[in-house]
Design a protein around this motif. Structure first.
Motif, mmCIF file in Angstrom:
data_model
loop_
_atom_site.group_PDB
_atom_site.id
_atom_site.type_symbol
_atom_site.label_atom_id
_atom_site.label_comp_id
_atom_site.label_asym_id
_atom_site.label_seq_id
_atom_site.Cartn_x
_atom_site.Cartn_y
_atom_site.Cartn_z
ATOM 1 N N GLY A 40 36.381 33.079 44.031
ATOM 2 C CA GLY A 40 36.158 31.798 44.713
ATOM 3 C C GLY A 40 37.463 31.223 45.219
ATOM 4 O O GLY A 40 38.479 31.910 45.247
ATOM 5 N N GLY B 295 44.310 44.149 47.656
ATOM 6 C CA GLY B 295 43.600 42.943 48.091
ATOM 7 C C GLY B 295 42.296 42.677 47.376
ATOM 8 O O GLY B 295 41.584 41.735 47.701
ATOM 9 N N SER C 105 46.058 41.058 41.180
ATOM 10 C CA SER C 105 47.090 40.074 40.832
ATOM 11 C C SER C 105 46.450 38.768 40.382
ATOM 12 O O SER C 105 46.911 38.134 39.435
ATOM 13 C CB SER C 105 48.005 39.826 42.020
ATOM 14 O OG SER C 105 48.561 41.028 42.463
ATOM 15 N N THR C 106 45.390 38.384 41.059
ATOM 16 C CA THR C 106 44.687 37.155 40.703
ATOM 17 C C THR C 106 44.127 37.256 39.280
ATOM 18 O O THR C 106 44.318 36.365 38.459
ATOM 19 C CB THR C 106 43.528 36.912 41.694
ATOM 20 O OG1 THR C 106 44.043 37.012 43.024
ATOM 21 C CG2 THR C 106 42.889 35.576 41.500
HETATM 22 P P1 TYD Z 1 45.162 39.727 45.108
HETATM 23 O O1 TYD Z 1 45.030 39.318 43.695
HETATM 24 O O2 TYD Z 1 46.454 39.402 45.782
HETATM 25 O O3 TYD Z 1 44.846 41.281 45.313
HETATM 26 P P2 TYD Z 1 45.613 42.558 44.794
HETATM 27 O O4 TYD Z 1 46.649 42.127 43.833
HETATM 28 O O5 TYD Z 1 44.539 43.415 44.187
HETATM 29 O O6 TYD Z 1 46.196 43.214 45.998
HETATM 30 O O7 TYD Z 1 43.945 39.075 45.862
HETATM 31 C C1 TYD Z 1 44.031 38.774 47.178
HETATM 32 C C2 TYD Z 1 42.718 38.369 47.752
HETATM 33 O O8 TYD Z 1 41.970 37.498 46.954
HETATM 34 C C3 TYD Z 1 42.984 37.689 49.032
HETATM 35 O O9 TYD Z 1 42.299 38.387 50.041
HETATM 36 C C4 TYD Z 1 42.493 36.319 48.881
HETATM 37 C C5 TYD Z 1 41.578 36.361 47.720
HETATM 38 N N1 TYD Z 1 41.642 35.157 46.881
HETATM 39 C C6 TYD Z 1 40.604 34.255 46.909
HETATM 40 O O10 TYD Z 1 39.614 34.434 47.611
HETATM 41 N N2 TYD Z 1 40.667 33.139 46.104
HETATM 42 C C7 TYD Z 1 41.732 32.877 45.309
HETATM 43 O O11 TYD Z 1 41.747 31.869 44.603
HETATM 44 C C8 TYD Z 1 42.805 33.821 45.306
HETATM 45 C C9 TYD Z 1 43.998 33.602 44.457
HETATM 46 C C10 TYD Z 1 42.720 34.936 46.093
#
Ligand code: TYD
Ligand code: MG
Length: 475
Positions: free
Chosen positions: A269, A100, A104-105
Motif C-alpha cells: 500500500g 522492485g 527493501s520495503t
Molecule cells: P522496493 O522495496 O524498493 O523493491 P526491491 O527492494 O525489491 O527492489 O519496492 C519498490 C516498489 O514498492 C516501488 O515500485 C514502489 C512500491 N512501494 C509502494 O507501493 N508503497 C510503499 O510504501 C513503498 C515503500 C514502496
C-alpha cells in the motif's frame, strides 16, 4: 610455493571450465564465462599437521538435550511465521525476488519491528542513499524505530562495522552490490557474490548475529545470479508477486529452522506492506456470481489452507494450432489434464484455444489442483457454471481416476469458514470401498465439517456431475 592459476567460471550457473568458450555447456548460456584467478590450496603447514594428530574432534550422541534455538521476533507475524517463528541467532537468511517487488520495503519494516522490540539492529544498504531510506521510513511511519543505518558496499568495511557494533540482526541489501578487495572480479559476479556471502555467513556464525542477505533474481528466476549463495545460508525466502497486483507472497524455499513451503501474504500500500492474515478472502475478493469456467480450489500453501479461484476459457481457435496459455500453474500439467479429458471422457479440445488463470497472481504447484482445473475446463467447454458455494480439490491420475489428497479436513474447514457449503472431492484415503458405483459416489454425503461432500471418483464422473449427462458431445 602455491601457484595461482586461472579458471573460467560461468557467471550464470557457477560451472567451472578449463578454458574460455562462448557458451557454457552446463547451463547453455552465451557469453557468461569469465576468467577468475584461483589460488591453489595451500600446502598443509607443519603446525596444522601437528594439530591433526590428536583427537581434535569429539563426537556426540544423537539424543543430546535438544534446545530450541532462541528466536528474534520482528513482530511482523507473516514474516516471523515463514522464518519458522522468528529469526534464529547466528543464522543467515537469503531473501530473493525480482527487482522492485518490495524486498527493501519488507526488510526495512522487519528491521524496524525488531529494533522497536529491543533487538539491536543494523541495516546496510548498497543500493540506496541514506536519505532515500530515511524518506521511505518516514512515509511508512517507522522512522522512530532505533535502527542503525549505513550505506556501504565494501565487505571489509561492513564486517569491521559489524564486529564493532555487535548487532543481533543485520540486513545487507543487497549481496550483489557487496564486493571484497581480495578479488579483482567486478561486484555482482559469481566470484564476488560467493566470497562476500561466505564471509558474511561466517561472521554470522561466529558473532551470533542473524544476518539477512537480499538477493536479486536473475532473468531465469534463480536467486543471486546463480544458486551459489543458496547452499551457504540457513534459509532461503522468496518474495514474489505479479507487478499488476498489489499483494506479495513471501515463500520459504529452504529452512533449517522451520517448515518450508510456508507462505506469508502481504499487501503493498501507500504506507508499505500490510499483513494479510486471511489470504483466502483476498484471493476470492471481487468474486461475483458463479460463472462458467470459474472454480474455487481449496488448496494448502505451507501449513495453511488457502482458497483460490481458478479460471478457464476455451475459445474456438481462429486458425493454425490451438493455443494453450497458463498463468499461475504448470503448462505440462495442463496438457496432461487436457489429454485425460480427451482420452477418458471423449471431450474435444483440439479446436479450442485454452487459457487457464489462477486469480490474484498466486502460483499453485499442488497436484491437488488437478480436479479444480479439470472442473474449470469442463465448465468452460460446456458453458455450465458450478454451484456458487462449491469448492473443488483432488489429484487426477492418467487413468482418469481421482486420487485422495492430504489434509482434506483442513481444506473443508477453511471452505466452511468462508461460507462454502459443498465440495467436489476424491474418495477419502482411508475409505476401503473399492467398488463404488458412480450413482453411489455422486450421492451427497453430509461430512463432519458441515460441508456436503460430493465424491468424484473419475474424470468422467466429473463431466457427468457438471453437465448432467454421461459422455456428452462436445459443443
Ligand atoms: P522496493 O522495496 O524498493 O523493491 P526491491 O527492494 O525489491 O527492489 O519496492 C519498490 C516498489 O514498492 C516501488 O515500485 C514502489 C512500491 N512501494 C509502494 O507501493 N508503497 C510503499 O510504501 C513503498 C515503500 C514502496
Ligand atoms: Mg531494494
Amino acid at each position: 610455493m602455491a601457484k595461482s592459476q586461472s579458471v573460467f567460471v560461468c557467471q550464470s550457473c557457477g560451472a567451472v571450465h578449463a578454458r574460455w568458450q562462448g557458451r557454457c555447456e552446463a547451463c547453455g548460456a552465451w557469453n557468461t564465462i569469465v576468467e577468475e584467478a584461483q589460488e591453489s590450496p595451500q600446502a598443509v603447514s607443519p603446525s596444522a599437521r601437528a594439530r591433526g594428530k590428536g583427537p581434535g574432534l569429539s563426537f556426540q550422541a544423537l539424543d543430546g538435550v535438544a534446545q530450541a534455538p532462541p528466536r528474534l521476533a520482528t513482530g511482523i507475524g507473516e514474516f516471523d511465521r515463514v522464518c519458522g517463528g522468528g529469526l534464529v541467532e547466528a543464522s543467515a537468511i537469503l531473501v530473493g525476488g525480482d527487482p522492485g517487488i518490495g524486498k527493501s520495503t519488507l526488510l526495512l519494516q522487519a528491521v524496524a519491528g525488531a529494533a522497536t522490540r529491543g533487538i539491536k539492529s543494523v541495516y546496510v544498504s548498497g543500493e540506496e542513499a541514506i536519505a532515500q531510506i530515511q524518506d521511505r521510513a518516514r512515509r511508512m511511519g517507522i522512522e522512530k524505530a532505533p535502527v542503525q543505518l549505513a550505506a556501504e558496499t565494501r565487505l571489509e568495511t561492513i564486517l569491521e562495522a559489524l564486529k564493532h557494533e555487535k548487532p543481533q540482526l543485520a540486513i545487507i541489501d543487497s549481496i550483489q552490490t557487496v564486493w571484497t578487495d581480495t578479488l579483482t572480479a567486478a561486484p555482482g559476479t559469481v566470484a564476488q557474490v560467493r566470497a562476500c556471502a561466505h564471509e558474511l555467513v561466517r561472521h554470522a556464525k561466529k558473532a551470533g548475529t542473524a544476518i539477512i542477505l537480499v538477493g536479486h533474481v536473475t532473468k531465469d528466476g534463480q536467486i543471486a545470479g546463480p544458486r551459489v549463495v543458496e547452499h551457504l545460508v540457513d534459509a532461503v525466502l522468496q518474495f514474489e508477486g505479479e507487478r499488476g497486483h498489489h499483494f506479495r507472497i513471501l515463500r520459504g524455499l529452504k529452512n533449517r529452522f522451520g517448515p518450508t513451503d510456508e507462505i506469508g501474504v502481504f499487501e503493498m500500500g501507500d504506507a508499505g506492506l500490510r499483513e494479510v492474515t486471511n489470504p483466502s478472502q483476498l484471493f476470492l475478493d471481487n468474486r461475483g456470481h458463479a460463472r462458467p469456467g470459474s472454480v474455487v480450489f481449496a488448496g494448502i500453501e505451507g501449513t495453511r489452507p488457502v482458497l483460490v479461484e481458478i479460471q478457464a476459457l476455451a475459445s474456438p481457435t481462429a486458425f493454425g494450432a490451438p493455443r494453450r496459455a497458463v498463468v499461475g500453474w504448470d503448462t505440462t500439467r495442463l496438457a496432461m489434464i487436457l489429454a485425460v479429458l480427451e482420452t477418458r471422457c471423449g471431450l474435444a479440445f483440439g479446436g479450442r484455444d485454452v487459457y487457464l488463470n489462477v486469480a490474484g497472481g498466486l502460483k499453485i504447484s499442488e497436484p491437488a489442483a488437478d480436479l479444480a482445473v479439470a472442473a474449470a475446463l469442463v465448465s468452460a467447454l460446456f458453458d455450465q457454471a458450478l454451484p456458487e458455494d462449491c469448492v473443488v480439490f483432488g489429484e487426477i491420475a492418467l487413468s482418469g481416476d481421482v486420487r485422495p489428497v492430504s489434509r482434506a479436513d483442513a481444506r473443508l474447514k477453511e471452505a466452511e469458514k468462508l461460507g462454502f457449503t459443498q465440495a467436489f472431492l476424491p474418495r477419502a484415503a482411508s475409505s476401503n470401498t473399492t467398488a463404488t458405483t458412480s450413482s453411489q459416489t455422486r450421492r451427497l454425503v453430509a461430512g463432519q465439517s458441515g460441508v456436503k461432500h460430493r465424491v468424484i471418483a473419475t474424470a468422467a464422473d466429473l463431466v457427468t456431475t457438471i453437465t448432467g449427462q454421461e459422455y456428452p458431445e462436445t459443443p
